[in-house]
Design a protein around this motif. Structure first.
Motif, short mmCIF file in Angstrom:
data_model
loop_
_atom_site.label_atom_id
_atom_site.label_comp_id
_atom_site.label_asym_id
_atom_site.label_seq_id
_atom_site.Cartn_x
_atom_site.Cartn_y
_atom_site.Cartn_z
N SER A 176 6.93 2.49 -10.97
CA SER A 176 5.54 2.10 -11.29
C SER A 176 5.43 0.93 -12.25
N LEU A 180 0.83 -1.20 0.00
CA LEU A 180 0.00 0.00 0.00
C LEU A 180 0.86 1.26 0.00
N ARG A 181 1.98 1.22 0.72
CA ARG A 181 2.92 2.34 0.71
C ARG A 181 3.49 2.55 -0.69
N ARG A 224 9.33 8.58 -3.13
CA ARG A 224 8.57 8.25 -4.35
C ARG A 224 9.47 7.74 -5.47
N LEU A 257 2.14 1.84 -3.55
CA LEU A 257 1.13 2.38 -4.47
C LEU A 257 0.89 3.86 -4.24
N ARG A 258 1.06 4.30 -2.98
CA ARG A 258 0.86 5.71 -2.64
C ARG A 258 2.06 6.20 -1.82
N PRO A 259 3.21 6.31 -2.44
CA PRO A 259 4.43 6.63 -1.69
C PRO A 259 4.48 8.07 -1.21
N HIS A 260 5.24 8.27 -0.16
CA HIS A 260 5.50 9.61 0.35
C HIS A 260 6.45 10.31 -0.62
#
Length: 287
Positions: A155, A140-141, A150, A143-146
Motif C-alpha cells: 500500500s 484497479l486490481r 493481497r 487498489l482492491r486486490p483479491h
C-alpha cells in the motif's frame, strides 16, 4: 527515430523454488537452478532501458526496484548493487529517466525492506521527474486486490504513486503515449491487466515479457508458477504472444532468467517453442 535498448540489473530476489516453478517437478527445475537447503532459488530482476532520441525510458517487472535503497546503518554493511548502479554504468542518474513503464505493481521485497515498510519507513520512489505508466485495469486490481495476492501489493508504494501526480493509466486504446514504435499487450493470466510493451527496432520488434514469460523455462505452454492467478488463461496468452513473435521474427526480453536476457523464438518439429539467437546481456542494442 534512433532507438536502442540495454538490459539493467535491478538486484535479485530469493524465492521458494516450488512456488516459482509451479507444477514443474523439483527434479526438473532443480537441474536448471540449484536450490539451497531450504528449497530457495535466487533469480535476477532484469530491467530494460530504452533510449530514443533524447529520452530514457525504463521498463520494470514489478515495483521492487522502484524504491530507493535502504540507507546503510554502519560501514560494515555490504553495498548491495541495484538499479541505480546499473544506470550509473550507462552514465545516467535518477533525473535522466523520463518515463518508467511498470508491467505490474506487485513487489517481492527483502525481509529487511518489509520490516522497514511495516515500521512506517517506506523508502521514497526513485525517478522523481519521470512519468509512471501502468495498466488501468491492473491499477484497479492493486487498489482492491483479491485475498490470494493481497500480500504482493504494498500500500505505501501505491500511495506514493497516487500522490506523485505523475501516474498515467493505460488501456487497450492507449496510443503513442511514448511516441511512435510502442505498442502494449495486456495479459491477465499472471495478474489481471499486466502491461507488456512491444518496441520497434530496425531489425524487428522486441517484447518485454514481464512475468508472463519470466525465463526460457516458461516458454512451454504448460509451465507456470504458483503466483499465476489464471493458469489456463496464461497458457493461451503465451501462445498468442509467441506466435506473434514467431511470425514477426521478433525478440523477447526475459526479466528473471539467470543466464539469458533476450531471445528469438521458433517452433520446433514437435510445434514446441524453442529459444535461439540468445543474448546474455544487452548494451545499446539497436538491430
Amino acid at each position: 527515430m534512433n532507438r536502442s535498448i540495454s538490459t539493467l540489473s535491478s538486484g535479485s530476489r530469493t524465492l521458494d523454488g516450488g512456488v516459482m516453478f509451479g507444477a514443474t517437478p523439483r527434479k526438473d527445475w532443480a537441474a536448471l537452478i540449484k536450490p539451497d537447503h531450504e528449497n530457495l532459488v535466487q533469480l535476477p530482476s532484469r530491467a530494460l532501458l530504452v533510449q530514443q532520441g533524447d529520452k530514457n525510458i525504463l521498463v520494470l517487472a514489478g515495483t521492487d526496484a522502484l524504491l530507493a535503497p535502504l540507507p546503510r546503518t554502519c560501514r560494515c554493511q555490504k553495498h548491495t548493487h541495484g538499479l541505480l548502479d546499473s544506470l550509473a554504468r550507462h552514465g545516467l542518474g535518477e533525473h535522466d529517466i523520463h518515463a518508467v513503464v511498470l508491467t505490474h505493481l506487485q513487489a517481492l521485497v527483502s525481509a529487511e525492506l518489509r520490516h522497514a515498510i511495516e515500521d512506517g519507513d517506506t523508502p521514497r520512489l526513485l525517478f522523481p521527474t519521470a512519468r509512471y505508466l501502468t495498466g488501468r485495469r491492473h491499477w484497479l486490481r492493486a487498489l482492491r486486490p483479491h485475498p490470494r495476492d493481497r500480500a504482493l501489493f504494498i500500500s505505501p508504494i501505491l500511495g506514493q504513486l497516487q500522490v506523485s501526480e505523475r501516474l498515467e493509466l493505460l488501456d487497450e486504446t492507449s496510443e503513442d503515449v511514448l511516441g511512435s514504435g510502442w505498442r502494449f499487450h495486456f495479459s491477465d493470466g499472471h495478474t489481471p491487466g499486466q502491461l507488456l510493451p512491444e518496441i520497434d527496432l530496425p531489425g524487428g520488434c522486441v517484447v518485454f515479457a514481464g512475468d508472463l514469460i519470466p525465463g526460457t523455462h516458461w516458454l512451454s505452454l504448460d509451465a507456470g508458477s504458483g503466483f499465476d492467478r489464471n493458469p489456463e488463461c496464461l497458457a493461451d496468452e503465451k501462445e498468442r504472444l509467441l506466435d506473434h513473435l514467431v511470425a514477426k521474427r521478433g525478440r523477447l526480453v526475459l526479466a528473471r532468467d539467470p543466464a539469458v536476457a533476450m531471445i528469438k523464438v521458433m517452433r520446433d518439429r514437435k510445434a514446441r517453442y524453442a529459444p535461439y539467437d540468445q543474448y546474455a546481456r544487452l548494451r545499446s542494442f539497436d538491430n
